[in-house]
Design a protein around this motif. Structure first.
Motif, mmCIF file in Angstrom:
data_model
loop_
_atom_site.group_PDB
_atom_site.id
_atom_site.type_symbol
_atom_site.label_atom_id
_atom_site.label_comp_id
_atom_site.label_asym_id
_atom_site.label_seq_id
_atom_site.Cartn_x
_atom_site.Cartn_y
_atom_site.Cartn_z
ATOM 1 N N PHE A 50 0.877 -1.167 0.000
ATOM 2 C CA PHE A 50 0.000 0.000 0.000
ATOM 3 C C PHE A 50 0.916 1.218 0.000
ATOM 4 N N SER A 51 0.963 1.890 -1.126
ATOM 5 C CA SER A 51 1.956 2.955 -1.311
ATOM 6 C C SER A 51 1.830 4.087 -0.312
ATOM 7 N N CYS A 52 0.660 4.263 0.277
ATOM 8 C CA CYS A 52 0.495 5.352 1.245
ATOM 9 C C CYS A 52 1.422 5.187 2.453
ATOM 10 N N TRP A 53 1.874 3.977 2.726
ATOM 11 C CA TRP A 53 2.774 3.734 3.863
ATOM 12 C C TRP A 53 4.242 3.824 3.480
ATOM 13 N N ASP A 54 4.541 3.943 2.190
ATOM 14 C CA ASP A 54 5.934 4.038 1.750
ATOM 15 C C ASP A 54 6.582 5.303 2.301
ATOM 16 N N GLU A 55 7.800 5.174 2.785
ATOM 17 C CA GLU A 55 8.539 6.334 3.317
ATOM 18 C C GLU A 55 8.634 7.461 2.298
ATOM 19 N N THR A 56 8.661 7.123 1.016
ATOM 20 C CA THR A 56 8.832 8.136 -0.031
ATOM 21 C C THR A 56 7.515 8.696 -0.563
ATOM 22 N N ASP A 57 6.386 8.204 -0.068
ATOM 23 C CA ASP A 57 5.099 8.704 -0.556
ATOM 24 C C ASP A 57 4.939 10.168 -0.143
ATOM 25 N N PRO A 58 4.627 11.042 -1.108
ATOM 26 C CA PRO A 58 4.533 12.474 -0.788
ATOM 27 C C PRO A 58 3.389 12.820 0.173
ATOM 28 N N ASN A 59 2.416 11.944 0.314
ATOM 29 C CA ASN A 59 1.291 12.205 1.216
ATOM 30 C C ASN A 59 1.397 11.469 2.552
ATOM 31 N N ARG A 60 2.531 10.833 2.809
ATOM 32 C CA ARG A 60 2.667 10.027 4.024
ATOM 33 C C ARG A 60 2.466 10.852 5.293
ATOM 34 N N GLU A 61 2.992 12.054 5.335
ATOM 35 C CA GLU A 61 2.817 12.897 6.518
ATOM 36 C C GLU A 61 1.345 13.196 6.765
ATOM 37 N N ARG A 62 0.599 13.426 5.693
ATOM 38 C CA ARG A 62 -0.846 13.649 5.825
ATOM 39 C C ARG A 62 -1.518 12.392 6.373
ATOM 40 N N LEU A 63 -1.101 11.234 5.903
ATOM 41 C CA LEU A 63 -1.643 9.962 6.373
ATOM 42 C C LEU A 63 -1.445 9.813 7.877
ATOM 43 N N LEU A 64 -0.281 10.159 8.343
ATOM 44 C CA LEU A 64 0.051 9.988 9.758
ATOM 45 C C LEU A 64 -0.605 11.038 10.653
ATOM 46 N N SER A 65 -0.988 12.170 10.078
ATOM 47 C CA SER A 65 -1.518 13.256 10.903
ATOM 48 C C SER A 65 -3.013 13.511 10.724
ATOM 49 N N VAL A 66 -3.666 12.819 9.806
ATOM 50 C CA VAL A 66 -5.095 13.055 9.591
ATOM 51 C C VAL A 66 -5.874 12.738 10.869
ATOM 52 N N THR A 67 -6.915 13.526 11.102
ATOM 53 C CA THR A 67 -7.740 13.344 12.298
ATOM 54 C C THR A 67 -9.202 13.189 11.902
ATOM 55 N N LEU A 68 -10.015 12.928 12.899
ATOM 56 C CA LEU A 68 -11.450 12.765 12.670
ATOM 57 C C LEU A 68 -12.133 14.055 12.225
ATOM 58 N N SER A 69 -11.420 15.160 12.224
ATOM 59 C CA SER A 69 -12.002 16.394 11.700
ATOM 60 C C SER A 69 -12.136 16.335 10.174
ATOM 61 N N ASP A 70 -11.440 15.401 9.536
ATOM 62 C CA ASP A 70 -11.537 15.192 8.086
ATOM 63 C C ASP A 70 -12.721 14.261 7.819
ATOM 64 N N PRO A 71 -13.740 14.725 7.071
ATOM 65 C CA PRO A 71 -14.936 13.903 6.849
ATOM 66 C C PRO A 71 -14.645 12.578 6.133
ATOM 67 N N GLN A 72 -13.702 12.583 5.212
ATOM 68 C CA GLN A 72 -13.370 11.338 4.510
ATOM 69 C C GLN A 72 -12.710 10.348 5.464
#
Length: 131
Positions: A50-72
């Motif tokens: 799952f590329s979202c967990w790859d260290e080089t994925d440009p959105n990885r920081e967003r993945l790790l920091s997303v909260t329940l305030s995000d409706p999706q």
């Protein structure tokens, strides 16, 4: 939360069905422990799955920091709870793999393994097992 983060990271732009389909792949892999892992966290974090967990994925920081305030993400969490409760309907026909059809086709994506298309993802069942 690993499953919800994976669904959000892989398919947040695909709506609820897209995130559900990613969760279906995770669940289908867990049902048949293999090189890809034996539990939800192991399946989600298996190297190069799952590329979202790859260290080089440009959105990885967003993945790790997303909260329940995000409706999706809230939707992904709800769907992930259904997965762990065994209540998530499989939209993928037992798929254990998928890829974004707008990119290069992986070697394993043979037509005989194709199960369905949901959004920008094509889903495949590559294993010789029954789910």
């Amino acid at each position: 939360m690993t499953a919800a983060r994976t669904a959000w990271g892989e398919a947040r732009g695909e709506g609820a069905d897209g995130m559900q389909a990613i969760l279906n792949v995770i669940g289908n892999r867990v049902k048949v422990p293999c090189w890809w892992g034996a539990d939800i966290a192991g399946v989600c974090r298996a190297p190069e799955q799952f590329s979202c967990w790859d260290e080089t994925d440009p959105n990885r920081e967003r993945l790790l920091s997303v909260t329940l305030s995000d409706p999706q993400f809230r939707e992904a969490v709800t769907l992930a709870h259904r997965l762990t409760a065994g209540l998530l309907v499989d939209l993928t026909g037992g798929a254990d793999h998928y890829y974004d059809w707008r990119g290069p086709r992986p070697f394993w994506a043979e037509p005989r393994f194709f199960t369905t298309r949901i959004g920008h993802h094509d889903f495949y069942r590559t294993g010789p097992y029954s789910i």
